[in-house]
Design an enzyme around this catalytic site. Structure first.
Site, mmCIF file in Angstrom:
data_model
loop_
_atom_site.group_PDB
_atom_site.id
_atom_site.type_symbol
_atom_site.label_atom_id
_atom_site.label_comp_id
_atom_site.label_asym_id
_atom_site.label_seq_id
_atom_site.Cartn_x
_atom_site.Cartn_y
_atom_site.Cartn_z
ATOM 1 C CB CYS A 2 -0.942 0.079 1.198
ATOM 2 S SG CYS A 2 -2.092 -1.271 1.298
ATOM 3 N NE ARG A 27 4.625 1.641 -0.085
ATOM 4 C CZ ARG A 27 5.703 1.480 0.665
ATOM 5 N NH1 ARG A 27 6.892 1.728 0.160
ATOM 6 N NH2 ARG A 27 5.596 1.085 1.910
ATOM 7 C CD1 TRP A 77 -0.494 -6.506 -2.994
ATOM 8 C CD2 TRP A 77 -0.764 -6.943 -0.823
ATOM 9 N NE1 TRP A 77 -0.273 -7.840 -2.803
ATOM 10 C CE2 TRP A 77 -0.427 -8.149 -1.472
ATOM 11 C CE3 TRP A 77 -0.981 -6.972 0.556
ATOM 12 C CZ2 TRP A 77 -0.297 -9.356 -0.801
ATOM 13 C CZ3 TRP A 77 -0.860 -8.171 1.235
ATOM 14 C CH2 TRP A 77 -0.520 -9.362 0.548
ATOM 15 C CG ASN A 103 1.635 0.697 4.346
ATOM 16 O OD1 ASN A 103 1.354 -0.482 4.200
ATOM 17 N ND2 ASN A 103 2.882 1.128 4.318
ATOM 18 N N GLY A 104 -0.558 -0.983 6.451
ATOM 19 C CA GLY A 104 -0.247 -1.818 7.619
ATOM 20 C C GLY A 104 -1.435 -2.686 7.977
ATOM 21 C CD GLU A 487 15.211 -15.568 -7.516
ATOM 22 O OE1 GLU A 487 14.674 -15.876 -6.444
ATOM 23 O OE2 GLU A 487 14.938 -14.514 -8.116
ATOM 24 C CE LYS A 491 11.971 -13.396 -9.773
ATOM 25 N NZ LYS A 491 12.772 -13.273 -8.636
ATOM 26 C CD GLU A 494 8.273 -13.411 -7.888
ATOM 27 O OE1 GLU A 494 9.350 -13.607 -8.489
ATOM 28 O OE2 GLU A 494 8.100 -12.466 -7.118
ATOM 29 C CG HIS A 510 14.621 -39.015 -0.642
ATOM 30 N ND1 HIS A 510 14.874 -40.220 -0.024
ATOM 31 C CD2 HIS A 510 15.806 -38.547 -1.080
ATOM 32 C CE1 HIS A 510 16.176 -40.462 -0.072
ATOM 33 N NE2 HIS A 510 16.762 -39.464 -0.704
ATOM 34 C CE LYS A 609 11.195 -4.223 -7.075
ATOM 35 N NZ LYS A 609 11.373 -5.680 -7.229
#
Ligand code: F6R
Length: 614
Positions: A2, A27, A77, A103-104, A487, A491, A494, A510, A609
Site C-alpha cells: 500500500c 507497493r 494491496w 498502510n499496515g 529462484e 520467478k 510469480e 524421496h 514489491k
C-alpha cells in the site's frame, strides 16, 4: 505494501496525488483512491484496479477540483477484504467529515469494531482501516482537535500502521503518524508532502523528515508540528535527500523486467568499483564496521530474509561457510521472529532486503539487535528503515528496480555476498591466496559473461516458447545452485502463474519423482564442478521416468545431447561463482514464458514489491 500520499499547500492537489501514487504503484495496484478538501466538504473518489481507472474516474471532475489544495491518496494491496471500491481507501467516518488512508494491519480491529458498532458506528467495508476512521472520529467528537484525537486513538491500536488523516472542520490540516511502517514528510516552500516513499515527492523537494514510530506530525501549508504520542513537542530533523528524480523509462524494452535483466552486467561493475580493484589487492569494504577482533571472535552468523533475498542468503551461507569456516544459519524472517532464537554478541546477524522495509525482516533485525548482535544489512535502499537499524550497511547499488519480480537486485545481493565472504576470509586468513586471487579475477569478468548470455537470448526465448504450455515445471540442482533452482522456480511462478518448484536433485527420489511423466518439464542446472556427475545421474533418473528434460549447463559433454531435449549453454565459470551466471537464463525463461502467455509481467497479480505487513 500500500502506498500513501498526502499534500497540503497552495497548488491544486489532484495531480500531485495521482503522480505520487503512480510512483508508488510498486507497493500495490489492486485499487486506489483520493480524498480532497473542497470548499464545503471532503470529496472521496475511488476505483478498483490499476491507477488509470482512478484517473478516469476523476477526469470528468477535473475543473471543479482544481481549487482543492489539500488531500490524501492511497494505492492498495488488499489485506482485509477483497479489492473492491468499497474496501479501497480513503475510508470515512459515518458523517464523511473524517477521512483516512492506511498502510499496515491493525491486529485488534475486530475487538475495536465490535466496540464501535455497539456505540452506533455503521461499517461499510471489511477493512481493518475503517475501524481507525470511526475510532478517531468518535474521539474527535469529544476533543475537537485532530492531532489530539489521533494521539489518543493510536494508543488503542495494535499492529502496524502508517496513517494520514484529514477532518473537514480543520481545512488544510493533515495529521500523519506511523508504527512499523514507513512514512516520510517532504518539506517544500509553503507546502508539505507526506508519502510512504521518497519517489512520490522527490520531483518537488529534496528536503525530508523521516518519521519515527509513534511520532505524530501535523502539517498545514505553512507549518509542521511534530509531537510524540503524548503531545511532547519534538524538534524535527530535516534531511537533504541524496536522490535525483528518476524518469522511470523502459528504454525501448517491452517491460521493465527485461530492461532490468539487461542492466545486470553494469550493476555488477558498479558494485565492484572501489571494492575490488584487481585480483591481487585486498577487498575494500569500508561499510563493514566489524573490527578485526570481533570478526575473529564471531562464532556464528544468522542470515534472515524473505523471497528472492532468502535465495541470495542461501548462496551467502554456502560461500561464507566455505570461505571463512564460520557456521551460518539461514532462515525466512517470518519463521525467525516467532520462535526463541539463540543469538548474542558473538553472533553476526545479516539482514538481506531489496526494499529494506520488509516487515518480517525488519522485526527480526530489531529482535536480534536487542540481544546485542552486530547487525549487517545488505539492501538496495540505504535510506530504508532496515538501513537505519544497521551497525554495518552494505548498499547493493542496483538502482531502482521497477518490475515486481526481483532480478538485478538479486544479482547485486549475490555480488555483495561474494565481496563480504571474500573480505571476511581475507581478514580471518581462512583461504589460500591462490584461490582468493583466482576467484577475484573471475569476479571481475562476470559482467562480460552475462553479456555473452544476453547476446544469445533468442535461444532461451525458443526454449521458453517450447515449454510455455506446461502447467508445472520442476527445477533441479545440487550444492551452491540449489538456491538458483528455487529462484528460477520462484520467478516462473510469480509472473507466469505456472506451478514451478525447485528441488535439491538428491531429494527427487524421496518423493517428487512420483510427479514425473511425459508431461513434466525438468530443468537441470548442470554446472561443472563438485556435484556435476551426481546431478547427471539424477537427471538420468528423471529421464527414465519420461520427463521432458532441459539442461542449463556450461559443459560441452556430448553425452548431454542424448539425455536432454533442450540445452541452454552458458560460459565457463568457476563453480563457486556459477549462481550469478546460472540465474540469468532462468530469469529470461520466466520472462519469455510470461510474455508469451500475455501476462502482466511487471505487475503480476496479487503481488507487491514492498511487503510491509507481517
Ligand atoms: C521475488 C521478490 C520477493 C522479494 C521478497 C523480499 O521476485 O521480489 O520474493 O524478494 O518480498 O523483499 P525484500 O528483498 O524487499 O525484503
Amino acid at each position: 505494501m500500500c502506498g500513501i500520499v498526502g499534500y497540503t499547500g497552495k497548488r491544486p492537489v489532484v495531480d500531485i496525488l495521482l503522480d505520487g501514487l503512480e510512483q508508488l504503484e510498486y507497493r500495490g495496484y489492486d485499487s486506489s483512491g483520493v480524498a480532497l478538501k473542497c470548499s464545503e466538504s471532503i470529496k472521496v473518489y475511488k476505483a478498483e484496479g490499476k491507477l488509470k481507472n482512478l484517473r478516469e474516474e476523476l477526469a470528468p471532475h477535473a475543473y471543479e477540483l482544481t481549487k482543492s489544495t489539500s488531500g490524501i491518496g492511497h494505492i492498495r494491496w488488499a489485506t482485509h477484504g477483497s479489492p473492491t471500491v468499497v474496501n479501497a481507501h480513503p475510508h470515512t467516518c459515518n458523517c464523511g467529515n473524517l477521512v483516512i488512508v492506511h498502510n499496515g494491519i491493525i491486529e485488534n480491529y475486530k475487538e475495536l469494531r465490535a466496540e464501535l458498532e455497539a456505540k452506533g458506528c455503521k461499517f461499510k467495508s471489511q477493512t481493518d482501516t475503517e475501524t481507525v476512521a470511526h475510532l478517531v472520529a468518535s474521539i474527535y467528537g469529544e476533543v475537537r482537535n485532530l492531532t489530539k484525537a489521533v494521539q489518543l486513538a493510536t494508543k488503542k491500536l495494535e499492529g502496524a500502521y502508517a496513517l494520514c488523516i484529514m477532518h473537514n472542520d480543520e481545512p488544510g490540516v493533515i495529521v500523519a503518524t506511523k508504527r512499523n511502517a514507513p512514512l516520510i514528510i517532504g518539506v517544500g516552500e509553503n507546502e508539505f508532502y507526506i508519502a510512504s516513499d521518497v519517489p512520490a515527492f522527490i520531483k518537488h523537494t529534496k528536503k525530508a523528515i523521516y518519521l519515527n514510530d509513534n511520532q505524530v506530525a501535523t502539517v498545514t501549508p505553512d507549518a509542521l508540528k511534530l509531537e510524540d504520542e503524548n503531545g511532547m513537542i519534538i524538534s524535527p530533523k530535516v534531511e537533504q535527500l541524496p536522490w535525483e528524480p528518476v524518469a522511470l523509462s523502459k528504454m525501448g524494452y517491452k517491460h521493465f523486467m527485461l530492461k532490468e535483466i539487461h542492466e545486470q552486467p553494469d550493476v555488477i561493475r558498479n558494485i565492484l568499483v572501489g571494492k575490488l580493484h584487481t585480483s591481487d589487492t585486498p577487498i575494500v569494504l569500508d561499510e563493514v564496521k566489524l573490527t578485526k577482533q570481533t570478526l575473529k571472535d564471531l562464532n556464528r552468523i544468522q542470515i534472515i530474509a524473505c523471497g528472492t533475498s532468502l535465495h541470495a542468503a542461501m548462496v551467502g551461507k554456502y560461500i561464507i561457510e566455505g570461505f571463512c569456516g564460520i557456521p551460518v544459519d539461514v532462515e525466512a524472517s517470518s519463521e525467525y521472529i516467532y520462535r526463541k532464537t539463540v543469538t548474542d554478541a558473538h553472533t553476526l546477524v545479516i539482514g538481506v532486503s531489496q526494499s529494506g522495509e520488509t516487515a518480517d525482516t525488519l522485526t527480526a533485525i530489531k529482535q536480534s539487535k536487542s540481544r546485542g548482535s552486530h547487525i549487517l544489512i545488505i539492501t538496495n535502499r540505504p535510506d530504508s528503515a532496515m538501513a537505519r537499524e544497521a551497525d554495518s550497511l552494505v548498499p547493493v547499488s542496483a538502482g531502482i528496480e521497477v518490475s515486481v519480480a526481483a532480478t538485478k537486485s538479486y544479482v547485486a545481493q549475490l555480488t555483495s555476498f561474494y565481496l563480504l565472504a571474500l573480505y571476511m576470509a581475507e581478514v580471518k586468513g581462512t583461504m589460500e591466496q591462490a584461490e582468493l586471487t583466482a576467484l577475484k579475477a573471475e569476479m571481475l569478468i562476470l559482467p562480460q559473461k552475462i553479456e555473452q548470455i544476453l547476446a544469445h537470448k533468442d535461444e532461451i526465448q525458443r526454449c521458453a516458447r517450447k515449454y510455455s504450455n506446461t502447467r508445472d515445471f520442476i527445477y533441479i540442482a545440487r550444492g551452491i545452485n540449489y538456491p538458483t533452482a528455487l529462484e528460477g522456480a520462484l520467478k516462473l511462478k510469480e509472473i507466469s502463474y505456472i506451478n514451478a518448484t525447485g528441488y535439491p536433485a538428491g531429494e527427487l527420489k524421496h518423493g517428487p519423482i512420483a510427479m514425473l511423466d511425459e508431461t513434466m518439464p525438468v530443468l537441470s542446472i548442470l554446472m561443472k564442478g563438485s556435484v556435476y556427475e551426481k546431478l547427471l545421474s539424477n537427471s538420468e533418473e528423471a529421464k527414465a521416468r519420461n520427463a521432458r528434460m532441459v539442461a542449463l549447463t556450461n559443459s560441452t559433454d556430448p553425452k548431454l545431447d542424448d539425455l536432454f531435449d533442450f540445452i541452454i549453454r552458458v560460459p565457463e565459470v568457476n563453480e563457486l561463482l556459477s549462481p550469478i551466471i546460472a540465474v540469468i537464463p532462468l530469469q529470461l525463461i520466466a520472462y519469455y514464458i510470461a510474455e508469451f502467455l500475455g501476462k502482466d509481467v511487471d505487475q503480476p497479480r496479487n503481488l507487491a514489491k514492498s511487503v510491509t505487513v507481517e
